[in-house]
Write an enzyme that holds these catalytic residues in place. Structure first.
Site, PDB file in Angstrom:
ATOM      1  N   VAL A  80       0.032   4.371   4.889  1.00 45.80           N
ATOM      2  CA  VAL A  80      -0.567   3.167   5.472  1.00 45.80           C
ATOM      3  C   VAL A  80       0.512   2.288   6.096  1.00 45.80           C
ATOM      4  O   VAL A  80       0.359   1.766   7.205  1.00 45.80           O
ATOM      5  CB  VAL A  80      -1.357   2.385   4.406  1.00 45.80           C
ATOM      6  CG1 VAL A  80      -1.754   1.004   4.924  1.00 45.80           C
ATOM      7  CG2 VAL A  80      -2.597   3.155   3.977  1.00 45.80           C
ATOM      8  N   GLY A  81       1.631   2.126   5.389  1.00 42.73           N
ATOM      9  CA  GLY A  81       2.711   1.290   5.883  1.00 42.73           C
ATOM     10  C   GLY A  81       3.276   1.784   7.199  1.00 42.73           C
ATOM     11  O   GLY A  81       3.569   0.983   8.099  1.00 42.73           O
ATOM     12  N   CYS A 134       3.288   0.346  -8.356  1.00 40.29           N
ATOM     13  CA  CYS A 134       4.295   0.906  -7.450  1.00 40.29           C
ATOM     14  C   CYS A 134       5.631   1.040  -8.164  1.00 40.29           C
ATOM     15  O   CYS A 134       6.491   1.819  -7.745  1.00 40.29           O
ATOM     16  CB  CYS A 134       4.427   0.063  -6.195  1.00 40.29           C
ATOM     17  SG  CYS A 134       4.650  -1.686  -6.493  1.00 40.29           S
ATOM     18  N   GLU A 172       5.656  -3.329   1.549  1.00 36.07           N
ATOM     19  CA  GLU A 172       5.844  -2.986   0.133  1.00 36.07           C
ATOM     20  C   GLU A 172       5.051  -1.717  -0.134  1.00 36.07           C
ATOM     21  O   GLU A 172       3.847  -1.758  -0.379  1.00 36.07           O
ATOM     22  CB  GLU A 172       5.375  -4.132  -0.765  1.00 36.07           C
ATOM     23  CG  GLU A 172       6.143  -5.431  -0.571  1.00 36.07           C
ATOM     24  CD  GLU A 172       7.589  -5.354  -1.026  1.00 36.07           C
ATOM     25  OE1 GLU A 172       7.954  -4.354  -1.673  1.00 36.07           O
ATOM     26  OE2 GLU A 172       8.348  -6.283  -0.738  1.00 36.07           O
ATOM     27  N   GLY A 200       0.828  -1.203   0.000  1.00 30.99           N
ATOM     28  CA  GLY A 200       0.000   0.000   0.000  1.00 30.99           C
ATOM     29  C   GLY A 200       0.857   1.246   0.000  1.00 30.99           C
ATOM     30  O   GLY A 200       2.053   1.213  -0.323  1.00 30.99           O
ATOM     31  N   SER A 201       0.267   2.338   0.415  1.00 27.69           N
ATOM     32  CA  SER A 201       0.968   3.620   0.440  1.00 27.69           C
ATOM     33  C   SER A 201       1.931   3.670   1.617  1.00 27.69           C
ATOM     34  O   SER A 201       1.824   2.905   2.591  1.00 27.69           O
ATOM     35  CB  SER A 201      -0.036   4.768   0.561  1.00 27.69           C
ATOM     36  OG  SER A 201      -0.668   4.742   1.836  1.00 27.69           O
TER      37      SER A 201
END
Length: 511
Positions: free
Chosen positions: A244-245, A296, A262, A240-241
């Site tokens: 979020v990470g 990504c 990731e 995710g972004s």
């Protein structure tokens, strides 16, 4: 083209949780999945509740005790058959990926192929979960390390690769002896449902315990931070972004759990004066506009030598012009660029273009939303080419949309510094026929990204290599190489067969 989704087991309304082949009667609110292609309703899902989650997790805990003692090669055989089941439904699942996510059909098929490939990779890996033997400093001692299953692995996937990333994680976790709980993106729940339907018969035929391959669809207000905080899940893998990470990493880290992150990319292509421009342009255009810029690994920045800058810009604009009439329905054969996933993505695209121009950027091509009968719901945009400086705020950020920034350089050292001078560190490449430039780019003084290519674009990594990046990309690795180790716990073992007590470092301890 159109395919009947009933071939994938998708009904108008679907249960939102499964423990492998058994579907739960979920009690949560309904979520509707609309296609980004034209805004039409595809199907609905009944979300899971916290009670449903607890039931599913209990199944996972019980299944782990059984699955971990199945020999790894036998676990690999199940994975092999999963790959065959996916191969049989490749056309149908690729269609659904395109329909629900918006990437062109060929890319949908390619994503399913990645799942098949990781299954094949994992089958071989199931016989190679190797440790190492070391020489002990004590006589008649044997020392070695080995790897054991870690337990339950939580997998949180993103909309842009709604099925492949699950495969990267779940297949390695499965051969490692782990069980998985998959929480797919709320934007692409039907793709996850379809995968569960496809693998169900394989799981039943092999008597795989219910709870090894779990999938749950739930609102983040029901299953969000608490999923990351659950101590019963030792490893959480998140795609995710970066925002979020960071949130997930903080929650999992607080309980000293493990993460595979990731996250965002801000990927650059260095175009040398020694580059083969024909090869370069083909890779660059696909990297920048493929999946409508929603990978990504999408190409975000072109760092171009000043001597070929104008030539590259002119040829790039010509290439963009040639594909401008091939933007549209991703299920049509001639389409090269489909829609963005939703209106929010379109707004982010427009906002980024407006902001970078305020900073001094020059819009060279595109940058508009597309209207008309061919673009029925406002999710289509004309990919943008913008001349910019690397230090601009918007260039430093990742906009998940088809925007590519053109930046000049004079020396290879300057180009590498520009490549590295962003917060993210996922994918990078250089196009050059000069050996010194290529080796410099790949050296310790070169790219600081997890992926660095020569004469190959930023997008389209192979499953055989470890996938992931550094800095704000999170540092995680999935898929190939030795990424399997992240799904296992490492143990060092020493066996004393000397018949005497021998303490380390020659210590004497008499009493």
């Amino acid at each position: 083209m159109r395919i009947d989704l009933k071939k994938l087991g998708i009904e108008l309304t679907n249960a939102g949780a499964c423990t492998g082949s058994e579907w739960m009667d979920t009690k949560g609110e309904e979520t509707s999945s609309f296609s980004p292609i034209d805004g039409s309703l595809i199907a609905k899902v009944k979300n899971a509740t916290l009670e449903d989650y607890e039931h599913l997790l209990a199944k996972a805990q019980d299944a782990y005790l059984k699955w971990r003692i199945v020999p790894a090669p036998k676990r690999g055989e199940v994975v092999r058959q999963i790959g065959e089941a996916l191969r049989e439904k490749k056309a149908e699942l690729g269609f659904l990926v395109s329909l629900e996510m918006g990437k062109i059909y060929e890319e949908g098929l390619g994503e399913v192929q990645e799942m098949i490939d990781i299954c094949e990779f994992s089958v071989g890996q199931s016989r190679l979960l190797n440790g190492a033997t070391m020489h002990s400093e004590r006589p008649f001692h044997r020392m070695y390390d080995q790897y054991h299953p870690i337990g339950i692995v939580g997998i949180i996937t993103s909309f842009n690769f709604p099925v492949a990333v699950w495969g990267w994680n779940a297949m390695l976790a499965a051969i490692a002896g782990d069980v998985v709980i998959w929480k797919p993106s709320s934007k692409t729940p039907l793709c996850a449902l379809a995968v569960q339907k496809i693998i169900a018969e394989t799981l039943k035929a092999n008597n795989v315990p219910e709870g090894v391959f779990n999938m749950i669809i739930a609102k983040s207000s029901v299953l969000g931070d608490n999923f990351a905080a659950d101590k019963r899940i030792p490893l959480i893998s998140v795609t995710g972004s970066t925002i979020v990470g960071r949130r997930v990493a903080a929650i999992v880290g607080k309980r000293l759990g493990k993460t595979i992150l990731e996250l965002g990319g801000n990927n650059a292509v260095i175009i040398s004066k020694h580059a083969d421009l024909d090869m370069t342009l083909q890779s660059v255009v696909f990297g920048a506009v493929g999946t409508c810029g929603q990978r990504c690994t999408s190409t975000r920045r072109l760092i171009i030598h000043e001597s070929v800058y104008e030539t590259v810009k002119e040829r790039l604009v010509a290439a963009y012009n040639s594909i401008s009439d091939r933007i549209g329905d991703p299920l049509e054969k001639e389409t090269l660029v489909g829609p963005l996933v939703d209106g929010t993505a379109v707004n982010n695209f427009i906002h980024a273009i407006e902001e970078v121009q305020k900073e001094g950027g020059k819009l060279v091509f595109g940058g508009t939303s597309l209207k008309g009968e061919k673009y029925p719901n406002g999710n289509y945009v004309m990919p943008a080419v913008i001349e910019a400086e690397n230090h601009y705020n918007m260039v430093q950020e990742e906009t998940f949309a088809p925007i590519v920034y053109l930046i000049k350089f004079k020396t290879i050292e300057e180009a590498i510094a520009l490549n590295n001078h962003v917060p993210q560190g996922l994918s990078s490449c250089i196009f050059t026929e000069n050996l010194v430039e290529a080796e410099t780019f790949l050296s310790e003084t070169g790219s600081d990204c997890g992926i660095a290519n020569v004469n190959l674009g930023t997008s389209g990594a192979e499953i055989g290599g470890a996938f992931g990046g550094e800095k704000d990309t999170g540092g995680g690795r999935e898929s190939g190489s030795d990424a399997w180790k992240a799904y296992m716990r490492r143990q060092t073992n020493t066996i004393n067969f000397s018949g005497q007590t021998a303490l380390a470092q020659g210590i004497t301890f008499d009493f």
